[in-house]
Design a protein around this motif. Structure first.
Motif, mmCIF file in Angstrom:
data_model
loop_
_atom_site.group_PDB
_atom_site.id
_atom_site.type_symbol
_atom_site.label_atom_id
_atom_site.label_comp_id
_atom_site.label_asym_id
_atom_site.label_seq_id
_atom_site.Cartn_x
_atom_site.Cartn_y
_atom_site.Cartn_z
ATOM 1 N N ILE A 69 0.725 -1.073 -0.055
ATOM 2 C CA ILE A 69 -0.053 -0.205 -0.023
ATOM 3 C C ILE A 69 0.864 1.240 -0.161
ATOM 4 O O ILE A 69 2.135 1.277 0.525
ATOM 5 N N PRO A 70 0.420 2.343 -0.442
ATOM 6 C CA PRO A 70 1.255 3.611 -0.435
ATOM 7 C C PRO A 70 1.302 3.985 1.001
ATOM 8 O O PRO A 70 0.353 3.648 2.005
ATOM 9 N N ASP A 71 2.410 4.917 1.489
ATOM 10 C CA ASP A 71 2.389 5.302 2.611
ATOM 11 C C ASP A 71 1.658 6.789 2.778
ATOM 12 O O ASP A 71 1.329 6.857 1.818
ATOM 13 N N LYS A 72 2.064 7.314 3.688
ATOM 14 C CA LYS A 72 1.655 8.703 3.668
ATOM 15 C C LYS A 72 2.016 9.748 2.742
ATOM 16 O O LYS A 72 1.272 10.826 2.495
ATOM 17 N N ASP A 73 3.161 9.333 2.074
ATOM 18 C CA ASP A 73 3.437 10.074 1.020
ATOM 19 C C ASP A 73 3.034 9.923 -0.343
ATOM 20 O O ASP A 73 3.495 10.573 -1.363
ATOM 21 N N GLY A 74 2.305 8.798 -0.390
ATOM 22 C CA GLY A 74 1.389 8.244 -1.664
ATOM 23 C C GLY A 74 2.323 7.200 -2.298
ATOM 24 O O GLY A 74 3.316 6.653 -1.552
ATOM 25 N N SER A 75 2.078 6.880 -3.629
ATOM 26 C CA SER A 75 2.580 5.604 -4.114
ATOM 27 C C SER A 75 4.044 6.059 -4.445
ATOM 28 O O SER A 75 4.424 7.167 -5.040
ATOM 29 N N SER A 76 4.740 4.931 -4.738
ATOM 30 C CA SER A 76 6.299 5.146 -4.935
ATOM 31 C C SER A 76 6.604 4.813 -6.289
ATOM 32 O O SER A 76 5.521 3.912 -6.923
ATOM 33 N N GLU A 77 7.417 5.438 -6.966
ATOM 34 C CA GLU A 77 7.538 4.943 -8.172
ATOM 35 C C GLU A 77 8.107 3.514 -8.600
ATOM 36 O O GLU A 77 8.788 3.255 -7.595
ATOM 37 N N GLY A 78 7.873 2.955 -9.586
ATOM 38 C CA GLY A 78 8.399 1.757 -9.898
ATOM 39 C C GLY A 78 7.755 0.497 -9.036
ATOM 40 O O GLY A 78 8.389 -0.507 -8.978
ATOM 41 N N SER A 79 6.786 1.032 -8.414
ATOM 42 C CA SER A 79 6.049 -0.360 -7.485
ATOM 43 C C SER A 79 5.654 -1.356 -8.528
ATOM 44 O O SER A 79 5.011 -0.851 -9.671
ATOM 45 N N SER A 80 5.528 -2.399 -8.282
ATOM 46 C CA SER A 80 5.182 -3.642 -9.097
ATOM 47 C C SER A 80 3.568 -3.570 -9.241
ATOM 48 O O SER A 80 2.813 -3.369 -8.060
ATOM 49 N N ASP A 81 2.931 -4.060 -10.156
ATOM 50 C CA ASP A 81 1.654 -4.792 -10.241
ATOM 51 C C ASP A 81 1.436 -5.878 -9.458
ATOM 52 O O ASP A 81 1.715 -7.048 -9.876
#
Length: 105
Positions: A77-89
């Motif tokens: 899940i995203p943390d408080k800063d939002g989604s991270s780049e390069g996160s896998s599907d």
């Protein structure tokens, strides 16, 4: 196996605690994340919710420990800063682990 656990920063973990999740691990580094992850595997937790940032920091360790197993299910899940780049599907990864075939878009 029959429980849900969360690994994350204090804000993420607090939110899940307020939502009723009792098994949580607050971590601040990749080393702490690895230790918490292994501890949950030893406890045979069925679902591990982890922030994307932390999962990306220990990606190789997660892949090595989980391999092609279906359980525990790892939900990023995203943390408080939002989604991270390069996160896998996540869904594609889960399908690949369950049926052994990579889904092509």
């Amino acid at each position: 196996m029959s429980s849900v656990a969360v690994i994350g920063d204090i804000d993420t973990v607090t939110g899940f605690r307020l939502g009723g999740v009792k098994r949580t691990e607050v971590v601040k580094s990749a080393e702490e994340t690895t230790i918490a992850f292994d501890k949950l595997l030893d406890e045979e937790v069925s679902i591990i919710i982890i922030t994307q940032v932390l999962a990306n920091e220990i990606r190789e360790h997660i892949n090595r420990k989980i391999g092609s197993n279906v359980l525990p299910m790892i939900i990023e899940i995203p943390d408080k800063d939002g989604s991270s780049e390069g996160s896998s599907d996540q869904m594609a990864d889960l399908i690949k682990r369950v049926i052994g075939v990579e889904m092509v878009k």
